[in-house]
Design an enzyme around this catalytic site. Structure first.
Site, short mmCIF file in Angstrom:
data_model
loop_
_atom_site.label_atom_id
_atom_site.label_comp_id
_atom_site.label_asym_id
_atom_site.label_seq_id
_atom_site.Cartn_x
_atom_site.Cartn_y
_atom_site.Cartn_z
N HIS A 1 14.51 -13.62 63.61
CA HIS A 1 14.73 -14.97 63.09
C HIS A 1 15.10 -15.98 64.17
O HIS A 1 15.57 -17.07 63.87
CB HIS A 1 15.80 -14.95 62.00
CG HIS A 1 15.38 -14.19 60.77
ND1 HIS A 1 16.26 -13.81 59.78
CD2 HIS A 1 14.17 -13.74 60.37
CE1 HIS A 1 15.62 -13.16 58.83
NE2 HIS A 1 14.35 -13.09 59.17
N CYS B 1 7.06 -33.72 76.27
CA CYS B 1 6.19 -34.50 75.40
C CYS B 1 6.92 -35.58 74.61
O CYS B 1 6.29 -36.33 73.86
CB CYS B 1 5.45 -33.57 74.43
SG CYS B 1 6.51 -32.92 73.10
N GLY C 1 24.34 -3.29 57.79
CA GLY C 1 24.79 -4.60 57.33
C GLY C 1 23.70 -5.49 56.78
O GLY C 1 23.78 -6.71 56.91
N THR C 2 22.68 -4.88 56.18
CA THR C 2 21.59 -5.68 55.62
C THR C 2 21.33 -5.24 54.19
O THR C 2 21.44 -4.06 53.85
CB THR C 2 20.32 -5.57 56.48
OG1 THR C 2 19.25 -6.28 55.84
CG2 THR C 2 19.90 -4.12 56.71
#
Length: 250
Positions: free
Chosen positions: A124, A155, A192-193
Site C-alpha cells: 500500500h 512538471c 495482525g491482519t
C-alpha cells in the site's frame, strides 16, 4: 500475557528451523501495538467529521488537495512519534537467522524498515514517501514555496503521499512478487491482519495450496484461523519474541 509461559508448538519450532524461505504478511494490528492508529481510528478531533473515503481517493485530492495533504501531514507526525515494537524487532531478527525471509506489509508507516527488516514488499506504499500526482513518480525533494500541496520540481504537478488510495490499483510489481513468494515459501506467517481485504487476504491461502506451513498470529479469529496449521491468539509484540526464542534459543 507472559511470553516466557507462551507455549510454541514443537512442530512449528521445527518448521521454522528447517525453512529455507519464510514469508510474512503484516497488517495494521502490529502497527497498532506501536501506537499507530488504524486507518479508521484516525478519524478523531479535527478529522472526525470526515470519512476516510473523503480523504483517501484521487477524487478527494482533485477536489481539495490542501485538505488531503494536511490530513496526511498530520498522520505522518503520528507515525514519526511511533517506535518499532518487540514484534517488529523479532521479525528483523528472524530475517537474520534464516536463509531468506520476505516481509509483505499492508502498512504504510515504515516501522518494519526502522526495526531492521531489509526485504520488504509494501503493498500500500509508504506514507513517508511523496510522489507526483501527475507523473506517478517518487519525488525526493522539492522547493518550499509555501504552496500546499507543494509542486513537483519536474512538471509543476501537485505532490501527494505515495500511498494507495481507494479506487487505485496496488503496485503491480509488489503484488506479483507477493503472490510468487507466497506460492514458493516453506512457512507463511500472517500477523495482525483480518484476512478480509483482497488481494492480500488471498496470500496465506495461496501458501496453503502450495504446501507451506501457515501460521496466524492475531488476537481475534479471522477467515484464516480454522485453515492455518497453527493459530496463535494474541498480540504480535508478545508472540513473535516467544517464537524467536523457541526456534533459535541463545
Amino acid at each position: 500475557m507472559d511470553t516466557s509461559d507462551f507455549k510454541i508448538p514443537a512442530a512449528l519450532t521445527e518448521a521454522l528451523r528447517r525453512a529455507r524461505h519464510i514469508v510474512v504478511l503484516t497488517g495494521s494490528g502490529i502497527s497498532a501495538e506501536s501506537g499507530v492508529p488504524t486507518f479508521r481510528d484516525v478519524q478523531t478531533g479535527l478529522w472526525s467529521k470526515f470519512k476516510p473515503e473523503d480523504l483517501a481517493t484521487p477524487e478527494a485530492f482533485e477536489r481539495n488537495p490542501k485538505l488531503v495533504w494536511g490530513w496526511y501531514a498530520w498522520r505522518r507526525e503520528l507515525v514519526a512519534k511511533a517506535q518499532p515494537n518487540p514484534g517488529h524487532l523479532a521479525l528483523a531478527e528472524i530475517e537474520r537467522r534464516v536463509p531468506k525471509l520476505t516481509l509483505i506489509t499492508q502498512n504504510v508507516d515504515g516501522l518494519h524498515q526502522r526495526a531492521g527488516s531489509r526485504n520488504v514488499l509494501e503493498l500500500h506504499g509508504n506514507i513517508n514517501r511523496t510522489k507526483c500526482f501527475e507523473e506517478n513518480a517518487v519525488v525526493e525533494s522539492w522547493k518550499e514555496t509555501g504552496e500546499v500541496p507543494p509542486r513537483c520540481p519536474r512538471c509543476r504537478g501537485r505532490l501527494r503521499p505515495d500511498v494507495v488510495w481507494f479506487g487505485e490499483m496496488l503496485p503491480t510489481s509488489a503484488i506479483e512478487a507477493a503472490v510468487a513468494v507466497s506460492e514458493s515459501c516453506d512457512v507463511f506467517l500472517s500477523i495482525g491482519t483480518s484476512t478480509i481485504v483482497h488481494p492480500a487476504a488471498s496470500l496465506p491461502f495461496e501458501a496453503l495450496l502450495h504446501g507451506a506451513t501457515v501460521v496466524e498470529i492475531n488476537p481475534d479469529a479471522t477467515p484464516l484461523t480454522n485453515r492455518a496449521h497453527h493459530a496463535l491468539a494474541g498480540p504480535a509484540g508478545k508472540i513473535l519474541p516467544a517464537l524467536l526464542r523457541a526456534a533459535w534459543p541463545e
